[in-house]
Design a protein around this motif. Structure first.
Motif, mmCIF file in Angstrom:
data_model
loop_
_atom_site.group_PDB
_atom_site.id
_atom_site.type_symbol
_atom_site.label_atom_id
_atom_site.label_comp_id
_atom_site.label_asym_id
_atom_site.label_seq_id
_atom_site.Cartn_x
_atom_site.Cartn_y
_atom_site.Cartn_z
ATOM 1 N N ARG A 24 0.831 -1.203 0.000
ATOM 2 C CA ARG A 24 0.000 0.000 0.000
ATOM 3 C C ARG A 24 0.867 1.255 0.000
ATOM 4 O O ARG A 24 0.530 2.249 -0.655
ATOM 5 C CB ARG A 24 -0.931 -0.019 1.208
ATOM 6 C CG ARG A 24 -1.960 -1.125 1.121
ATOM 7 C CD ARG A 24 -2.746 -1.294 2.380
ATOM 8 N NE ARG A 24 -3.505 -0.097 2.711
ATOM 9 C CZ ARG A 24 -4.436 -0.064 3.642
ATOM 10 N NH1 ARG A 24 -4.717 -1.163 4.320
ATOM 11 N NH2 ARG A 24 -5.082 1.045 3.912
ATOM 12 N N GLU A 80 2.128 1.888 -3.461
ATOM 13 C CA GLU A 80 1.067 2.467 -4.290
ATOM 14 C C GLU A 80 0.965 3.968 -4.039
ATOM 15 O O GLU A 80 0.846 4.769 -4.982
ATOM 16 C CB GLU A 80 -0.260 1.776 -3.951
ATOM 17 C CG GLU A 80 -1.417 2.155 -4.853
ATOM 18 C CD GLU A 80 -2.700 1.416 -4.492
ATOM 19 O OE1 GLU A 80 -3.767 1.857 -4.962
ATOM 20 O OE2 GLU A 80 -2.637 0.411 -3.747
ATOM 21 N N THR A 131 -5.320 5.932 -1.371
ATOM 22 C CA THR A 131 -5.430 4.983 -2.475
ATOM 23 C C THR A 131 -6.784 4.283 -2.460
ATOM 24 O O THR A 131 -7.531 4.348 -1.474
ATOM 25 C CB THR A 131 -4.329 3.900 -2.369
ATOM 26 O OG1 THR A 131 -4.587 3.076 -1.216
ATOM 27 C CG2 THR A 131 -2.943 4.521 -2.253
#
Length: 203
Positions: free
Chosen positions: A108, A111, A183
């Motif tokens: 994560r 990202e 995100t």
């Protein structure tokens, strides 16, 4: 053998921008200071256990500085997952814990880092306006149902909105729960929750 005899540590190298993920046994970490370098040779995570405290020196991709963070040695060696953040960006810069949660957190973070790089030079109020809006919306819904509380027993909380995350702060014990809001994965994560529990601040 106990499942928590090994710790996984991770950070993003500020030089080559790659994830550095290493595994060390509790015994290795407790026996002597550890230097955990990136394969590129241009950065390293340093860990030292000093009595009841763990001290980490963490290279930070986001502000290009090195953070010194301190936590309890017990939490460092036994918590399922710990995250340490860059105060300048609000993004995590280091993870320590069990292999599965650490790998998931790093994915994560990668990202978010990719998104930050794409949008460099066009910085808005938030890293991702849509993600922040959706996470705040879900948080409001959970709060309306009385789903926000603290481990100390309080149901009162304060809100701090950052560039890529939201902090829920207990005014009684000072505990903090950080919700990432940068995100699509962060939106999915909060959508799966009925309750949010702020972690009590250690005395």
């Amino acid at each position: 053998m106990a499942k928590d005899t090994k710790r996984t540590l991770a950070y993003l190298c500020p030089s080559c921008r790659q994830s550095v993920i290493v595994e060390r046994s509790i015994f290795q970490l407790a026996a002597a200071p550890n230097v955990l370098p990136c394969p590129c040779g241009k950065s390293a995570l340093r860990v030292e256990l000093e009595g009841s405290q763990a001290r980490l020196s963490v290279p930070c991709l986001f502000c290009q500085k090195e953070h010194t963070v301190v936590c309890s040695a017990h939490a460092f060696l036994h918590e399922k997952a710990l995250a340490f953040s860059c105060a300048a960006s609000g993004l995590d810069c280091c993870y320590v814990g069990e292999e599965g949660p650490v790998f998931a957190a790093v994915r994560r973070l990668e990202e978010a880092a990719d998104k930050l790089e794409r949008e460099a030079g066009a910085r808005g109020t938030f890293l991702d306006e849509l993600a922040m809006h959706e996470v705040l919306s879900e948080l409001r819904d959970i709060a309306k149902r009385g789903g926000v509380s603290c481990e100390c027993g309080s149901t009162e909380w304060k809100l701090q909105v950052n560039y890529s995350s939201i902090d829920l702060i207990c005014p009684h014990c000072g505990g903090v729960l950080r919700l990432n809001a940068a995100t699509a994965s962060d939106i999915d994560d909060i959508c799966c929750k009925d309750r949010l529990v702020i972690k009590r601040r250690p005395l």
